[in-house]
Design a protein around this motif. Structure first.
Motif, PDB file in Angstrom:
ATOM      1  N   GLN A 101      46.564  32.825  35.118  1.00  9.39           N
ATOM      2  CA  GLN A 101      47.884  33.455  35.173  1.00  9.39           C
ATOM      3  C   GLN A 101      48.219  34.173  33.866  1.00  9.39           C
ATOM      4  N   GLU A 102      47.896  33.567  32.730  1.00 12.11           N
ATOM      5  CA  GLU A 102      48.169  34.207  31.439  1.00 12.11           C
ATOM      6  C   GLU A 102      47.349  35.477  31.265  1.00 12.11           C
ATOM      7  N   THR A 103      46.108  35.457  31.721  1.00  7.03           N
ATOM      8  CA  THR A 103      45.269  36.656  31.644  1.00  7.03           C
ATOM      9  C   THR A 103      45.839  37.760  32.519  1.00  7.03           C
ATOM     10  N   LEU A 104      46.279  37.412  33.716  1.00  4.30           N
ATOM     11  CA  LEU A 104      46.866  38.406  34.617  1.00  4.30           C
ATOM     12  C   LEU A 104      48.168  38.971  34.055  1.00  4.30           C
ATOM     13  N   LEU A 105      48.964  38.136  33.404  1.00  3.08           N
ATOM     14  CA  LEU A 105      50.182  38.629  32.757  1.00  3.08           C
ATOM     15  C   LEU A 105      49.852  39.591  31.629  1.00  3.08           C
ATOM     16  N   TYR A 106      48.785  39.290  30.904  1.00  4.82           N
ATOM     17  CA  TYR A 106      48.337  40.189  29.833  1.00  4.82           C
ATOM     18  C   TYR A 106      47.978  41.554  30.416  1.00  4.82           C
ATOM     19  N   PHE A 107      47.242  41.554  31.525  1.00  3.81           N
ATOM     20  CA  PHE A 107      46.863  42.820  32.166  1.00  3.81           C
ATOM     21  C   PHE A 107      48.078  43.568  32.683  1.00  3.81           C
ATOM     22  N   ALA A 108      49.030  42.863  33.243  1.00  6.79           N
ATOM     23  CA  ALA A 108      50.251  43.515  33.724  1.00  6.79           C
ATOM     24  C   ALA A 108      50.992  44.163  32.553  1.00  6.79           C
ATOM     25  N   GLY A 109      51.048  43.477  31.432  1.00  4.10           N
ATOM     26  CA  GLY A 109      51.679  44.043  30.236  1.00  4.10           C
ATOM     27  C   GLY A 109      50.940  45.263  29.726  1.00  4.10           C
ATOM     28  N   ALA A 110      49.619  45.212  29.764  1.00  5.16           N
ATOM     29  CA  ALA A 110      48.812  46.352  29.333  1.00  5.16           C
ATOM     30  C   ALA A 110      49.058  47.554  30.246  1.00  5.16           C
ATOM     31  N   LEU A 111      49.196  47.299  31.542  1.00  3.86           N
ATOM     32  CA  LEU A 111      49.508  48.378  32.482  1.00  3.86           C
ATOM     33  C   LEU A 111      50.858  49.001  32.142  1.00  3.86           C
ATOM     34  N   GLN A 112      51.824  48.160  31.862  1.00  3.50           N
ATOM     35  CA  GLN A 112      53.167  48.639  31.572  1.00  3.50           C
ATOM     36  C   GLN A 112      53.178  49.516  30.322  1.00  3.50           C
ATOM     37  N   GLU A 113      52.342  49.206  29.353  1.00  2.00           N
ATOM     38  CA  GLU A 113      52.303  49.957  28.096  1.00  2.00           C
ATOM     39  C   GLU A 113      51.232  51.048  28.100  1.00  2.00           C
ATOM     40  N   ASN A 114      50.628  51.302  29.269  1.00  2.00           N
ATOM     41  CA  ASN A 114      49.569  52.318  29.407  1.00  2.00           C
ATOM     42  C   ASN A 114      48.390  52.084  28.461  1.00  2.00           C
ATOM     43  N   LYS A 115      48.066  50.843  28.206  1.00  2.76           N
ATOM     44  CA  LYS A 115      46.923  50.510  27.357  1.00  2.76           C
ATOM     45  C   LYS A 115      45.664  50.479  28.206  1.00  2.76           C
ATOM     46  N   GLU A 116      44.574  50.855  27.601  1.00  8.55           N
ATOM     47  CA  GLU A 116      43.296  50.786  28.292  1.00  8.55           C
ATOM     48  C   GLU A 116      42.696  49.401  28.059  1.00  8.55           C
TER      49      GLU A 116
END
Length: 122
Positions: A101-116
């Motif tokens: 879950q923490e890894t998926l939240l990290y990815f969701a945050g990266a998506l929100q900030e347009n990070k690759e």
């Protein structure tokens, strides 16, 4: 330890794909989808392709573009079996689920900030 968790998760997903099941991990689902590949002289060859299909709500929320691939109705969609995965990698299921879950939240945050972000499964 995170790599060990995701290695176990990857093996679990792989086993489910071999059983013709899709695995929903929250952000989307891993599935094997039948597609048609164009070959020489206009001939088409049916091919089974492993894919990650992002959750439609997530795509809309982050305004992401992509193919509208859908999992066929005949393919059952299952959730990860955290107890089974944990037994194989010798972690408590709660720890495994929390790490995922923490890894998926990290990815969701990266998506929100347009990070690759790169995430590789074997």
């Amino acid at each position: 330890e995170i790599c060990k968790v995701w290695s176990g998760m990857s093996r679990h997903i792989y086993r489910q794909l071999l059983k013709k099941k899709a695995v929903d991990i929250g952000l989307g689902s891993f599935a094997v989808i039948s597609v048609h590949a164009n070959v020489a002289e206009g001939k088409v060859l049916p091919v089974e392709r492993p894919m990650f299909i992002m959750n439609k709500t997530l795509k809309m929320f982050y305004n992401l573009e992509g193919d509208e691939t859908k999992i066929p109705e005949e393919i059952p969609v299952v959730q990860p079996d955290f107890e089974d995965i944990a037994a194989h990698i010798h972690f408590r299921p709660e720890i495994l689920e929390q790490c995922v879950q923490e890894t998926l939240l990290y990815f969701a945050g990266a998506l929100q900030e347009n990070k690759e972000v790169e995430f590789t499964f074997r």
